[in-house]
Design a protein around this motif. Structure first.
Motif, PDB file in Angstrom:
ATOM      1  N   SER A  72       0.855  -1.178   0.000  1.00  0.00           N
ATOM      2  CA  SER A  72       0.000   0.000   0.000  1.00  0.00           C
ATOM      3  C   SER A  72       0.893   1.231   0.000  1.00  0.00           C
ATOM      4  O   SER A  72       2.107   1.141   0.217  1.00  0.00           O
ATOM      5  N   ARG A 102      -1.117   9.433  -8.360  1.00  0.00           N
ATOM      6  CA  ARG A 102      -2.406  10.009  -8.762  1.00  0.00           C
ATOM      7  C   ARG A 102      -2.272  11.022  -9.896  1.00  0.00           C
ATOM      8  O   ARG A 102      -3.275  11.426 -10.495  1.00  0.00           O
ATOM      9  N   VAL A 148     -11.571  -5.538  -5.194  1.00  0.00           N
ATOM     10  CA  VAL A 148     -11.321  -4.243  -4.552  1.00  0.00           C
ATOM     11  C   VAL A 148     -12.506  -3.922  -3.646  1.00  0.00           C
ATOM     12  O   VAL A 148     -13.601  -4.478  -3.794  1.00  0.00           O
ATOM     13  N   LYS A 153     -13.533   3.362  -6.099  1.00  0.00           N
ATOM     14  CA  LYS A 153     -12.518   2.794  -6.987  1.00  0.00           C
ATOM     15  C   LYS A 153     -12.975   2.968  -8.433  1.00  0.00           C
ATOM     16  O   LYS A 153     -13.955   2.347  -8.861  1.00  0.00           O
ATOM     17  N   LEU A 375       0.744  -6.654  -4.846  1.00  0.00           N
ATOM     18  CA  LEU A 375      -0.623  -6.607  -5.353  1.00  0.00           C
ATOM     19  C   LEU A 375      -1.622  -7.233  -4.384  1.00  0.00           C
ATOM     20  O   LEU A 375      -2.682  -7.704  -4.791  1.00  0.00           O
ATOM     21  N   HIS A 377      -3.140  -5.401  -2.550  1.00  0.00           N
ATOM     22  CA  HIS A 377      -4.180  -4.380  -2.712  1.00  0.00           C
ATOM     23  C   HIS A 377      -3.908  -3.586  -3.986  1.00  0.00           C
ATOM     24  O   HIS A 377      -2.772  -3.511  -4.441  1.00  0.00           O
ATOM     25  N   LEU A 378      -4.962  -3.002  -4.524  1.00  0.00           N
ATOM     26  CA  LEU A 378      -4.824  -1.929  -5.502  1.00  0.00           C
ATOM     27  C   LEU A 378      -5.115  -0.655  -4.716  1.00  0.00           C
ATOM     28  O   LEU A 378      -6.267  -0.375  -4.374  1.00  0.00           O
ATOM     29  N   SER A 380      -5.184   2.732  -4.711  1.00  0.00           N
ATOM     30  CA  SER A 380      -5.696   4.072  -4.977  1.00  0.00           C
ATOM     31  C   SER A 380      -7.126   4.031  -5.492  1.00  0.00           C
ATOM     32  O   SER A 380      -7.591   3.014  -6.019  1.00  0.00           O
ATOM     33  N   ASN A 386      -3.793   2.981 -10.126  1.00  0.00           N
ATOM     34  CA  ASN A 386      -3.769   1.532  -9.914  1.00  0.00           C
ATOM     35  C   ASN A 386      -3.112   0.811 -11.086  1.00  0.00           C
ATOM     36  O   ASN A 386      -2.420  -0.190 -10.903  1.00  0.00           O
ATOM     37  N   TRP A 389       0.495   1.235 -10.572  1.00  0.00           N
ATOM     38  CA  TRP A 389       0.906   0.334  -9.481  1.00  0.00           C
ATOM     39  C   TRP A 389       1.096  -1.086  -9.999  1.00  0.00           C
ATOM     40  O   TRP A 389       2.046  -1.778  -9.622  1.00  0.00           O
TER      41      TRP A 389
END
Length: 467
Positions: A72, A102, A148, A153, A375, A377-378, A380, A386, A389
């Motif tokens: 994260s 972002r 997710v 999202k 991975l 998590h994704l 953003s 993402n 990422w």
């Protein structure tokens, strides 16, 4: 195992500025530096938004955090403790790196994908990443529905995934990945694409196949290349793209009436028993006794497409369907088989081609490494963030794989989590001496000392000859 001192006599304090918890980042990031990660990011990633400056600094920060175990944006703070500032320069705060992610647009994500492809080609020259690549290499295309959470999202939607053999509908984003492997080497990631959660698996597959085969060639795969895909990618576009790129294709067939008719027309004497996972060798018959058999026939697929029909081999594996009511006296009147068909123009003989296609499951190793690493998590709410990422996760995977290949033969095929636990997450103390020299003191008796030193010498010593 027990404590040698009374609990009241044990004290702890966080006050040593010379300690680091992940000394393995030193040789891995040295390898990234020699392979030109920062220079490639500076050359190819052009972000016009205010927080998108200095990609040559922030991209290596993100990759280093992922290699260290970050899944994260907040976890990227692991780069800012103890003597990390003595070992590394340009470390940015997690909030800064989150703003950088972002600021990505979809075009910037594609630029980052170019960085991954060029870096992989350089790593393949510096480390024995793909042994035997001049003879045979496999490009595996697959997708994963990544679950997710939260209502913000971008692109999240409901798509199908398989969990323990069952097809489930989950809310998430769809990650498309291409890996390159050889019969002797573990998979590396050639490319990634993040799609909306409702995306069809085969969307954009043709261009992705072309790009992935080109990446394999750039990584030194000068021999035969076989593109392996599951039934979601069974299409004239994907198979034709593999052929136009100079590769062979091997794709699981969707069982439609035309395929079933072709299978039914195979003569009974054409079926050959194979060495299957539960097969037993019979010394008297001198043959494998199992319920798995293979046969092949000529087949023309995609006849409904204009100029899209492709004629190749249909290799069929059949497995006897178990009669679960036999013990209750409900014997079967005739044998019932389950068929698994592969459409391929592979140059290899039938049994080789069928066994090679079954090994397509190797791509799941990459998904498993990602799930236990960056991975998980994704992180953003922004879709391009993402997607970036995901591409950074591919870069970190390839660097870890190159580090393992330089450490030892065992680590060359080890899971990413194993390499991270035994080569990266090693505590060390830094000490300065001489004119700007620094020594990293690691634990005495570390059971992977030689492998760590192999990696360190390969990454920081005199440049070796190209692999």
């Amino acid at each position: 195992m027990r404590l040698l001192h009374g609990l009241a006599k044990i004290h702890a304090t966080f006050d040593d500025p010379n300690l680091v918890s992940r000394a393995g980042l030193v040789p891995v990031m040295a390898l990234a530096q020699r392979a030109g990660l920062a220079a490639l990011a500076d050359e190819h990633v052009r972000i016009t938004r205010p927080c998108g400056v200095n990609p040559q600094v922030k991209v290596p920060c993100l990759v280093a955090g992922m290699i260290g175990g970050a899944d994260s944006i907040d976890d990227l703070g692991l780069l800012r403790h103890g003597a990390m500032s003595v070992l590394f320069g340009g470390v940015r705060a997690p909030s800064t790196l989150g703003s950088f992610l972002r600021s990505f647009t979809w075009g910037n994500v594609l630029q980052l994908g170019q960085v991954n492809r060029l870096l992989l080609a350089d790593l393949a020259r510096r480390a024995p990443l793909l042994p035997g690549k001049d003879v045979l290499a496999f490009v595996d295309i697959d997708s994963q529905q990544k679950r997710v959470y939260g209502h913000h999202k971008q692109g999240a939607g409901f798509g199908h995934t398989k969990i323990q053999g069952k097809s489930l509908l989950i809310r998430g984003l769809n990650a498309l990945a291409a890996t390159i492997s050889t019969p002797l080497g573990a998979p590396v990631v050639a490319g990634t694409r993040l799609r909306g959660g409702t995306a069809n698996s085969a969307r954009g597959a043709a261009s992705f196949v072309t790009e992935s085969v080109g990446t394999a060639r750039a990584a030194g795969c000068t021999g035969t290349i076989v593109v392996r895909m599951d039934s979601a990618f069974y299409s004239a576009a994907a198979c034709g793209a593999a052929r136009r790129a100079g590769a062979f294709f091997s794709v699981t067939v969707q069982m439609n009436p035309h395929v079933r008719a072709a299978i039914a027309a195979i003569p009974a004497d054409r079926w050959v028993p194979i060495q299957y996972p539960r097969a037993i060798w019979d010394d008297q018959l001198r043959a494998w006794v199992s319920d798995a058999e293979v046969a092949e026939t000529k087949y023309t697929a995609f006849t409904s497409k204009k100029a899209g029909a492709i004629t190749a081999r249909l290799i069929v594996r059949r497995v006897k369907d178990l009669n679960r009511q036999a013990e209750a006296g409900q014997d079967e009147l005739f044998e019932v088989w389950r068929h698994h068909a592969v459409f391929t123009d592979s140059p290899y003989v039938m049994l080789q081609a069928e066994a090679q296609h079954r090994d397509h499951a190797i791509v799941e190793q990459v998904f498993a490494d990602w799930a236990s690493g960056p991975l998980a998590h994704l992180p953003s709410g922004s879709f391009p963030a993402n997607a970036a990422w995901l591409t950074l996760a591919a870069i970190s995977h390839n660097l870890l794989r190159a580090a393992g290949a330089l450490a030892s033969l065992a680590y060359a095929k080890a899971r990413g989590a194993t390499i991270r636990a035994e080569l990266i997450d090693v505590a060390a103390r830094t000490a300065r001496h001489g004119h700007g020299h620094i020594t990293v003191h690691l634990p005495q008796g570390w059971h992977h000392e030689q492998e760590w030193l192999n990696l360190f010498e390969a990454a920081t010593g005199p440049p070796a000859h190209a692999a």
